[in-house]
Design a protein around this motif. Structure first.
Motif, PDB file in Angstrom:
ATOM      1  N   PHE A   1       2.012   4.766  12.312  1.00 44.32           N
ATOM      2  CA  PHE A   1       2.100   4.732  10.853  1.00 44.32           C
ATOM      3  C   PHE A   1       2.719   3.433  10.331  1.00 44.32           C
ATOM      4  O   PHE A   1       2.130   2.732   9.519  1.00 44.32           O
ATOM      5  N   ARG A   2       3.903   3.095  10.772  1.00 49.02           N
ATOM      6  CA  ARG A   2       4.596   1.907  10.253  1.00 49.02           C
ATOM      7  C   ARG A   2       3.841   0.628  10.578  1.00 49.02           C
ATOM      8  O   ARG A   2       3.720  -0.256   9.734  1.00 49.02           O
TER       9      ARG A   2
ATOM     10  N   ILE B   1      -2.059   5.469   3.252  1.00 47.48           N
ATOM     11  CA  ILE B   1      -2.164   5.168   4.687  1.00 47.48           C
ATOM     12  C   ILE B   1      -2.302   6.467   5.479  1.00 47.48           C
ATOM     13  O   ILE B   1      -3.164   6.590   6.350  1.00 47.48           O
TER      14      ILE B   1
ATOM     15  N   GLU C   1      -1.541  -3.472   6.850  1.00 47.84           N
ATOM     16  CA  GLU C   1      -2.279  -3.349   5.586  1.00 47.84           C
ATOM     17  C   GLU C   1      -1.581  -4.112   4.462  1.00 47.84           C
ATOM     18  O   GLU C   1      -2.233  -4.798   3.674  1.00 47.84           O
ATOM     19  N   ASN C   2      -0.262  -4.000   4.394  1.00 50.72           N
ATOM     20  CA  ASN C   2       0.493  -4.708   3.358  1.00 50.72           C
ATOM     21  C   ASN C   2       0.397  -6.220   3.547  1.00 50.72           C
ATOM     22  O   ASN C   2       0.252  -6.960   2.574  1.00 50.72           O
TER      23      ASN C   2
ATOM     24  N   VAL D   1       0.851  -1.185   0.000  1.00 51.83           N
ATOM     25  CA  VAL D   1       0.000   0.000   0.000  1.00 51.83           C
ATOM     26  C   VAL D   1       0.887   1.234   0.000  1.00 51.83           C
ATOM     27  O   VAL D   1       1.912   1.294   0.683  1.00 51.83           O
ATOM     28  N   ASP D   2       0.490   2.224  -0.751  1.00 52.88           N
ATOM     29  CA  ASP D   2       1.247   3.469  -0.843  1.00 52.88           C
ATOM     30  C   ASP D   2       1.189   4.224   0.487  1.00 52.88           C
ATOM     31  O   ASP D   2       0.137   4.307   1.121  1.00 52.88           O
ATOM     32  N   GLU D   3       2.320   4.775   0.904  1.00 47.72           N
ATOM     33  CA  GLU D   3       2.388   5.505   2.176  1.00 47.72           C
ATOM     34  C   GLU D   3       1.379   6.643   2.234  1.00 47.72           C
ATOM     35  O   GLU D   3       0.757   6.878   3.267  1.00 47.72           O
TER      36      GLU D   3
ATOM     37  N   MET E   1       0.835   0.413   8.334  1.00 46.30           N
ATOM     38  CA  MET E   1       1.238   0.142   6.954  1.00 46.30           C
ATOM     39  C   MET E   1       1.660  -1.323   6.789  1.00 46.30           C
ATOM     40  O   MET E   1       1.272  -1.974   5.808  1.00 46.30           O
ATOM     41  N   GLU E   2       2.409  -1.854   7.733  1.00 40.36           N
ATOM     42  CA  GLU E   2       2.808  -3.257   7.655  1.00 40.36           C
ATOM     43  C   GLU E   2       1.600  -4.187   7.724  1.00 40.36           C
ATOM     44  O   GLU E   2       1.523  -5.166   6.989  1.00 40.36           O
TER      45      GLU E   2
END
Length: 161
Positions: A65-66, A35, A72-73, A30-32, A69-70
């Protein structure tokens, strides 16, 4: 999935398998910015108005955030991988079943799955009428259905053992 349904969906599933393979090979996640956008627009229940200089929302975004993001990915990759495995297994089983049919039935089913082959072209290739092609198709689908039923029985035996 049943034999007739697989016959109807085969071409679509082959295309989806190709697209899924491409997405898995080129997975970037997923694009930062997506997110960040979703996190900043989210409004958790019970959020209160803050009077201090730095909002809690901004701090939460920075801290989580990280991790978000992890997650979601991972979820996106797992979805792609599981879908790929399911479709690949169904396509391979169907292709193996078709290959196990007699040469004539296997050839006719393979030709029917080819979007470029018309019924008339298939009839000419096998020196039969289009009505006979239809009868061959019906016969092949019956034999394929028997193989799908056998697979179901084997699965049931495993589950209940």
């Amino acid at each position: 999935m049943r034999a007739e349904e697989m016959f109807k969906e085969y071409v679509t599933m082959k295309k989806e398998l190709m697209v899924l393979g491409f997405q898995l090979e080129n997975f970037k996640g997923v694009d930062e910015s997506d997110i960040i956008h979703s996190m900043t627009l989210a409004h958790p229940e019970g959020e209160r108005v803050q009077t201090s200089g730095t909002s809690d929302k901004t701090a939460k975004v920075a801290l989580n955030f990280r991790q978000i993001m992890e997650r979601e990915n991972d979820e996106w990759f797992n979805f792609l991988w599981n879908r790929y495995r399911y479709i690949n297994e169904e396509v391979e089983f169907f292709e193996r079943c078709v290959a196990s049919l007699s040469d004539t039935l296997s050839g006719i089913i393979t030709d029917l799955l080819d979007e470029d082959m018309t019924w008339d072209a298939i009839a000419m290739k096998y020196h039969v009428s289009t009505t006979m092609v239809s009868k061959y198709k019906k016969s092949a689908l019956k034999k394929l259905e028997e193989m799908y039923e056998l697979r179901d029985i084997q699965t049931e035996k495993y589950i209940f053992s």
